[in-house]
Design a protein around this motif. Structure first.
Motif, PDB file in Angstrom:
ATOM      1  N   HIS A 127       0.958  -1.283  -0.077  1.00  0.00           N
ATOM      2  CA  HIS A 127      -0.031  -0.041  -0.061  1.00  0.00           C
ATOM      3  C   HIS A 127       0.730   1.186  -0.199  1.00  0.00           C
ATOM      4  O   HIS A 127       0.607   2.212  -0.637  1.00  0.00           O
ATOM      5  N   LEU A 128       1.872   1.287   0.870  1.00  0.00           N
ATOM      6  CA  LEU A 128       3.049   2.339   0.796  1.00  0.00           C
ATOM      7  C   LEU A 128       3.546   2.745  -0.406  1.00  0.00           C
ATOM      8  O   LEU A 128       4.243   3.699  -0.545  1.00  0.00           O
ATOM      9  N   GLY A 129       3.642   1.687  -1.285  1.00  0.00           N
ATOM     10  CA  GLY A 129       4.453   1.833  -2.415  1.00  0.00           C
ATOM     11  C   GLY A 129       5.937   1.777  -2.425  1.00  0.00           C
ATOM     12  O   GLY A 129       6.337   2.576  -3.153  1.00  0.00           O
ATOM     13  N   MET A 130       6.368   1.122  -1.511  1.00  0.00           N
ATOM     14  CA  MET A 130       7.730   1.231  -1.269  1.00  0.00           C
ATOM     15  C   MET A 130       8.774   0.648  -2.131  1.00  0.00           C
ATOM     16  O   MET A 130      10.196   0.810  -2.306  1.00  0.00           O
ATOM     17  N   ALA A 131       8.026  -0.182  -3.173  1.00  0.00           N
ATOM     18  CA  ALA A 131       8.971  -0.605  -4.312  1.00  0.00           C
ATOM     19  C   ALA A 131       8.503  -0.173  -5.618  1.00  0.00           C
ATOM     20  O   ALA A 131       7.292  -0.368  -5.798  1.00  0.00           O
ATOM     21  N   ARG A 132       9.138   0.696  -6.205  1.00  0.00           N
ATOM     22  CA  ARG A 132       8.802   1.685  -7.261  1.00  0.00           C
ATOM     23  C   ARG A 132       9.034   1.192  -8.837  1.00  0.00           C
ATOM     24  O   ARG A 132      10.467   0.885  -8.896  1.00  0.00           O
ATOM     25  N   PRO A 133       8.422   1.230  -9.901  1.00  0.00           N
ATOM     26  CA  PRO A 133       8.968   0.519 -11.176  1.00  0.00           C
ATOM     27  C   PRO A 133       9.766   1.794 -11.769  1.00  0.00           C
ATOM     28  O   PRO A 133       9.415   2.845 -11.695  1.00  0.00           O
ATOM     29  N   VAL A 134      10.569   1.536 -12.840  1.00  0.00           N
ATOM     30  CA  VAL A 134      11.086   2.386 -13.510  1.00  0.00           C
ATOM     31  C   VAL A 134      11.728   1.699 -14.665  1.00  0.00           C
ATOM     32  O   VAL A 134      12.075   0.613 -14.617  1.00  0.00           O
ATOM     33  N   ALA A 135      11.481   2.215 -15.946  1.00  0.00           N
ATOM     34  CA  ALA A 135      11.937   1.508 -17.394  1.00  0.00           C
ATOM     35  C   ALA A 135      13.512   1.979 -17.385  1.00  0.00           C
ATOM     36  O   ALA A 135      13.938   2.804 -17.376  1.00  0.00           O
ATOM     37  N   HIS A 136      14.257   0.604 -17.566  1.00  0.00           N
ATOM     38  CA  HIS A 136      15.518   1.079 -17.993  1.00  0.00           C
ATOM     39  C   HIS A 136      15.880   0.399 -19.365  1.00  0.00           C
ATOM     40  O   HIS A 136      15.319  -0.670 -19.865  1.00  0.00           O
ATOM     41  N   PRO A 137      16.912   1.046 -20.001  1.00  0.00           N
ATOM     42  CA  PRO A 137      16.896   0.575 -21.624  1.00  0.00           C
ATOM     43  C   PRO A 137      17.665  -0.627 -21.927  1.00  0.00           C
ATOM     44  O   PRO A 137      17.297  -1.361 -22.850  1.00  0.00           O
ATOM     45  N   VAL A 138      18.156  -1.018 -20.918  1.00  0.00           N
ATOM     46  CA  VAL A 138      18.978  -2.554 -20.939  1.00  0.00           C
ATOM     47  C   VAL A 138      18.204  -3.703 -20.353  1.00  0.00           C
ATOM     48  O   VAL A 138      18.072  -4.545 -20.751  1.00  0.00           O
ATOM     49  N   LEU A 139      17.732  -3.168 -19.036  1.00  0.00           N
ATOM     50  CA  LEU A 139      17.438  -4.135 -17.932  1.00  0.00           C
ATOM     51  C   LEU A 139      15.642  -4.349 -18.283  1.00  0.00           C
ATOM     52  O   LEU A 139      15.100  -5.255 -17.674  1.00  0.00           O
ATOM     53  N   GLY A 140      15.074  -3.475 -18.998  1.00  0.00           N
ATOM     54  CA  GLY A 140      13.606  -3.571 -18.991  1.00  0.00           C
ATOM     55  C   GLY A 140      13.122  -2.731 -17.630  1.00  0.00           C
ATOM     56  O   GLY A 140      13.769  -2.004 -16.959  1.00  0.00           O
ATOM     57  N   GLU A 141      11.812  -3.177 -17.291  1.00  0.00           N
ATOM     58  CA  GLU A 141      11.372  -2.615 -16.105  1.00  0.00           C
ATOM     59  C   GLU A 141      11.668  -3.096 -14.800  1.00  0.00           C
ATOM     60  O   GLU A 141      11.959  -4.289 -14.713  1.00  0.00           O
ATOM     61  N   ILE A 142      12.427  -2.401 -13.978  1.00  0.00           N
ATOM     62  CA  ILE A 142      12.941  -2.822 -12.640  1.00  0.00           C
ATOM     63  C   ILE A 142      12.271  -2.167 -11.544  1.00  0.00           C
ATOM     64  O   ILE A 142      11.458  -1.040 -11.760  1.00  0.00           O
ATOM     65  N   ARG A 143      12.280  -2.713 -10.297  1.00  0.00           N
ATOM     66  CA  ARG A 143      11.685  -2.081  -9.076  1.00  0.00           C
ATOM     67  C   ARG A 143      12.720  -1.632  -8.011  1.00  0.00           C
ATOM     68  O   ARG A 143      13.774  -2.296  -7.905  1.00  0.00           O
TER      69      ARG A 143
END
Length: 394
Positions: free
Chosen positions: A329-345
């Protein structure tokens, strides 16, 4: 509806940091919108070996929300480029050994000559001056010298490090706080400041009440294991299927706890009636509670004690922590797009500010990814940029 600019988006930051303490400071600023340009040597090398491989989880978590350039600060041309950046910057952050920045000519006094408004942040192992100023320092050394390892672990176990690089992380947080204070001061005075802390200072500050037990009371704190050193009973107790934490140290909480678990007779027992008596008879009390809590599963005790208003909770492994419904609920793991690794958290910023998102905007850049872009912003044309590359200045 578009989000307004993030609170620090008007500030330009030059990141000269490596390893962990300095990058942690800059991450706090970058996460809230500061325009960060990270400078690394053209050859890369092992400057950030402490954070592992560039595409590894540690490095990715430390350097998100930044742009990155390469620049040889040991060369005259490289320092000239740096000073052009510094002239436009609001903040510089470095965590070199205390004397290195002076050798490179990128110290506060040198920068202030071209930009008197600069807020210059530094982290060292032991301080910018004094008998240990030029010593190399890392987190575990600070944990030991700062007293933390003497109070961590089971009684008689010998010194134990904390399971996170706490001196690195807290010194980075303290420096970010100091930089923000200096920026607020600059709004009034128009003057920049040199803000500096050290792993040792941060670690001692984090001792907090454990340190004042000595400075005020002359008491040397000892290892207390999973027990709170002064608030009893607070600690780890067995259940039928594992362990839980229970914190019932104040008189009101102690009485609530006894009634909730069916140990009412302990309330008026002279061995446990007062805080002082509970402290004196800590081992017997813990054994009495442990014998009782071992009879039922952890979830049942947590429900029962929560209902009674007694602080308690499960003891998780990291995977269990990240999958807990409150953590999700607190969203402590957030996604981000990486050009090599793909979506990471990655691990989110812990602060929440109304009206702003704490989403991670961009992944950690590749080595020198934004070099040409930043040089053009400084006024270098394509021919000049090509020449800098050819001479390995960038």
């Amino acid at each position: 509806m578009d989000q307004p600019p993030l609170p620090l988006s008007r500030f330009k930051v030059i990141d000269l940091t490596a390893h962990r303490a300095g990058p942690t400071c800059v991450r706090h600023l970058a996460d809230w919108g500061a325009q960060v340009v990270r400078i690394e040597p053209p050859a890369g090398g092992d400057r950030d070996a402490a954070a592992g491989n560039r595409h590894g989880s540690d490095f990715q978590n430390l350097h998100r929300n930044k742009r990155a350039i390469t620049l040889d600060l040991k060369s005259e041309e490289g320092r000239a480029v740096f000073m052009k950046l510094a002239a436009q910057a609001d903040v510089i952050v470095e965590n070199m050994r205390s004397n290195v920045k002076f050798k490179l000519g990128v110290d506060y006094e040198s920068v202030a000559k071209v930009n008197p408004r600069i807020v210059y942040g530094s982290i060292s192992g032991f301080g910018q001056d004094g008998p240990y100023a030029t010593r190399p320092g890392v987190d575990q050394i600070a944990q030991g010298m700062g007293g933390l390892m003497s109070i961590t672990g089971l009684p008689g176990q010998g010194p134990v490090r904390v399971g996170i690089p706490i001196a690195d992380l807290t010194s980075g947080g303290f420096l970010a706080q100091g930089i923000l204070v200096a920026l607020l001061d600059r709004e009034v005075t128009g003057k920049g400041r040199w803000v500096h802390t050290s792993l040792l200072e941060a670690q001692i500050a984090m001792l907090d009440f454990q340190a004042t037990r000595w400075t005020m009371d002359g008491e040397v704190p000892q290892q207390a294991g999973n027990d709170h050193p002064t608030g009893i009973p607070t600690g780890v107790f067995p259940t039928a299927d594992g362990h839980i934490n229970i914190a019932a140290s104040g008189q009101v909480l102690w009485e609530r706890f006894c009634r909730a678990v069916g140990l009412d007779e302990l309330i008026d027992d002279p061995d446990y009636k007062s805080r002082e008596s509970r402290s004196k008879n800590r081992r017997a009390l813990n054994a009495r509670i442990a014998e009782w809590t071992a009879r039922r599963p952890a979830a049942e005790w947590i429900d029962l004690l929560t209902e009674a208003g007694v602080p308690c909770g499960p003891i998780y492994s990291i995977d269990q922590t990240m999958s807990d419904p409150q953590v999700e609920h607190l969203g402590m793991a957030r996604p981000v797009a990486h050009p090599v690794l793909g979506e990471i958290r990655l691990v989110a910023q812990p602060n929440n500010i109304s009206g702003f998102s704490k989403d991670i905007r961009s992944a950690t850049p590749e080595l020198g990814e934004h070099t040409d872009e930043v040089l053009r912003e400084l006024g270098y044309d394509d021919a000049a940029i090509a020449a800098l590359h050819q001479r390995k200045v960038v």
